[in-house]
Design a protein around this motif. Structure first.
Motif, PDB file in Angstrom:
ATOM      1  N   GLY A  11       0.915  -1.327  -0.143  1.00 37.27           N
ATOM      2  CA  GLY A  11       0.100  -0.134  -0.089  1.00 37.27           C
ATOM      3  C   GLY A  11       0.846   1.237  -0.015  1.00 37.27           C
ATOM      4  N   ALA A  12       0.615   2.089   1.129  1.00 40.71           N
ATOM      5  CA  ALA A  12       1.286   3.585   0.990  1.00 40.71           C
ATOM      6  C   ALA A  12       2.561   3.311   1.703  1.00 40.71           C
ATOM      7  CB  ALA A  12       0.417   4.593   1.701  1.00 40.71           C
ATOM      8  N   ILE A  13       2.726   2.027   2.344  1.00 40.66           N
ATOM      9  CA  ILE A  13       4.112   1.748   3.333  1.00 40.66           C
ATOM     10  C   ILE A  13       5.304   2.107   2.523  1.00 40.66           C
ATOM     11  CG2 ILE A  13       5.228   0.214   4.789  1.00 40.66           C
ATOM     12  CD1 ILE A  13       2.722  -0.740   5.832  1.00 40.66           C
ATOM     13  N   GLN A  39       3.018   5.460  10.012  1.00 39.58           N
ATOM     14  CA  GLN A  39       2.636   5.206   8.463  1.00 39.58           C
ATOM     15  C   GLN A  39       3.320   4.653   7.598  1.00 39.58           C
ATOM     16  OE1 GLN A  39       0.543   8.818   6.915  1.00 39.58           O
ATOM     17  NE2 GLN A  39      -0.001   9.429   9.158  1.00 39.58           N
ATOM     18  N   GLY A  40       4.672   4.473   7.799  1.00 36.61           N
ATOM     19  CA  GLY A  40       5.525   3.696   6.947  1.00 36.61           C
ATOM     20  C   GLY A  40       6.254   2.401   7.453  1.00 36.61           C
ATOM     21  N   THR A  41       5.728   1.912   8.463  1.00 36.36           N
ATOM     22  CA  THR A  41       6.245   0.481   8.846  1.00 36.36           C
ATOM     23  C   THR A  41       4.810  -0.336   9.026  1.00 36.36           C
ATOM     24  OG1 THR A  41       5.688   0.697  11.192  1.00 36.36           O
ATOM     25  CG2 THR A  41       7.642   1.712  10.210  1.00 36.36           C
ATOM     26  N   PRO A  42       4.959  -1.851   9.235  1.00 42.54           N
ATOM     27  CA  PRO A  42       3.811  -2.325   9.414  1.00 42.54           C
ATOM     28  C   PRO A  42       2.809  -2.114  10.435  1.00 42.54           C
ATOM     29  CG  PRO A  42       5.632  -3.870   8.666  1.00 42.54           C
ATOM     30  CD  PRO A  42       6.259  -2.394   8.955  1.00 42.54           C
ATOM     31  N   LEU A  43       3.643  -1.331  11.724  1.00 44.56           N
ATOM     32  CA  LEU A  43       2.830  -0.552  12.576  1.00 44.56           C
ATOM     33  C   LEU A  43       1.655  -0.091  11.837  1.00 44.56           C
ATOM     34  CD1 LEU A  43       2.335   0.206  15.817  1.00 44.56           C
ATOM     35  CD2 LEU A  43       3.725   1.820  15.341  1.00 44.56           C
ATOM     36  N   ARG A  44       1.460   0.348  10.905  1.00 44.05           N
ATOM     37  CA  ARG A  44       0.378   0.958  10.127  1.00 44.05           C
ATOM     38  C   ARG A  44      -0.942   0.015  10.197  1.00 44.05           C
ATOM     39  NH1 ARG A  44       0.303   4.945   5.494  1.00 44.05           N
ATOM     40  NH2 ARG A  44      -1.863   5.379   4.886  1.00 44.05           N
ATOM     41  N   ALA A  45      -0.572  -1.331  10.079  1.00 45.00           N
ATOM     42  CA  ALA A  45      -1.829  -2.205   9.754  1.00 45.00           C
ATOM     43  C   ALA A  45      -2.414  -2.423  11.114  1.00 45.00           C
ATOM     44  CB  ALA A  45      -1.349  -3.709   9.315  1.00 45.00           C
TER      45      ALA A  45
END
Length: 284
Positions: free
Chosen positions: A22-24, A233-239
């Motif tokens: 996605g945006a990551i 917003q730029g790591t899997p933390l986003r999910a």
């Protein structure tokens, strides 16, 4: 150079800790890479260049920060094959490009599509922590290395020694006290034990004791909101954050930005970071 496909089955990854889609990739490349990854890529590439390898395989290349450093520093005749499990990350790396030709290949580090003894050196920049079965990944690296070849990788030290990751994790724990997001501590900063790394390397066939070196550096950003956006917003933390509700990602980013402003002020921000470099030789 012929790189025969070993025909090994892919491995299923059980959770979103390895999701870079996605945006990551764009946020990761534009914010995370210059902030925390670039200094360590230069350090690792310098160490690799000193070994003068002719055939290099990079695992978990991401958006190519180490790949670009290797392309700059290795001898003109050296071959570089850069791989990653995530096609969107490789696409972002290819779009940015390198100073010399590089072979890009989507590949699982635990089931490498290359023949035995295909490379002089296997490198990995902050990717080992994401491998579900690290001993299996090390065994694959050992398999594709020539006798006497070298595995070189780095891993983050404990989160306490990495200010930005620590501060993001603390801010999110305050925002979500009932179920604090623990991705940063669990995965990127969860594989720092020298004893655990040595054991996994032995199980992967690296019988000689590995060399460890702790490397300190400074993470920098032009404003407090940059690390907040980068980590949320730029790591899997986003999910994890997106699963918490339609506005959770925005609230988390704002909370982290506020925490950074409180800790570092409104101008440029900087904080210490620390990692371990590991070098393991494949027995001849």
């Amino acid at each position: 150079m012929a790189l025969p496909n070993a025909g090994r089955p892919s491995v299923d990854y059980p959770n979103a800790d390895n999701l870079f889609a996605g945006a990551i990739p764009d946020v990761y490349a534009s914010l995370m890479v210059p902030m925390i990854f670039a200094p360590y890529a230069a350090d690792l590439a310098e160490r690799i260049a000193a070994l003068q390898p002719r055939r290099v395989l990079e695992l978990a290349a991401g958006t190519g920060v180490l790949t670009r450093e290797l392309a700059r520093r290795l001898a003109p005749g050296a071959i570089i094959v850069a791989t990653d499990l995530n096609a969107p990350m490789l696409a972002r790396a290819q779009a940015e490009g390198t100073e010399r030709p590089v072979t890009w290949r989507e590949a699982d580090a635990m089931a490498l599509p290359f023949g035995d003894a295909s490379f002089d050196l296997v490198a990995c920049q902050f990717g080992v922590m994401f491998f579900p079965d690290k001993a299996r990944a090390f065994a694959e690296a050992r398999r594709v290395l020539v006798p006497g070849g070298t595995l070189v990788f780095n891993v983050w030290d404990r989160i306490e020694f990495n200010a930005f990751a620590r501060d993001v994790t603390a801010a999110l724990a305050r925002l979500f006290p009932g179920s604090p997001p623990d991705f940063m501590a669990r995965t990127p900063h969860g594989y720092h034990s020298q004893a655990a790394i040595e054991q996994d390397l032995r199980h992967g066939g690296f019988t000689a004791p590995p060399l460890f070196e702790t490397v300190t550096a400074t993470s920098r950003a032009d404003a407090a909101r940059i690390p907040a956006v980068a980590y949320c917003q730029g790591t899997p933390l986003r999910a994890d954050l997106e699963r918490r509700g339609p506005d959770a990602l925005a609230r988390a980013t704002d909370a982290c930005a506020q925490a950074f402003r409180a800790a570092y002020g409104n101008g440029p921000v900087s904080g210490p970071m620390q990692a371990h470099v590991v070098m393991a030789a494949a027995s001849a």
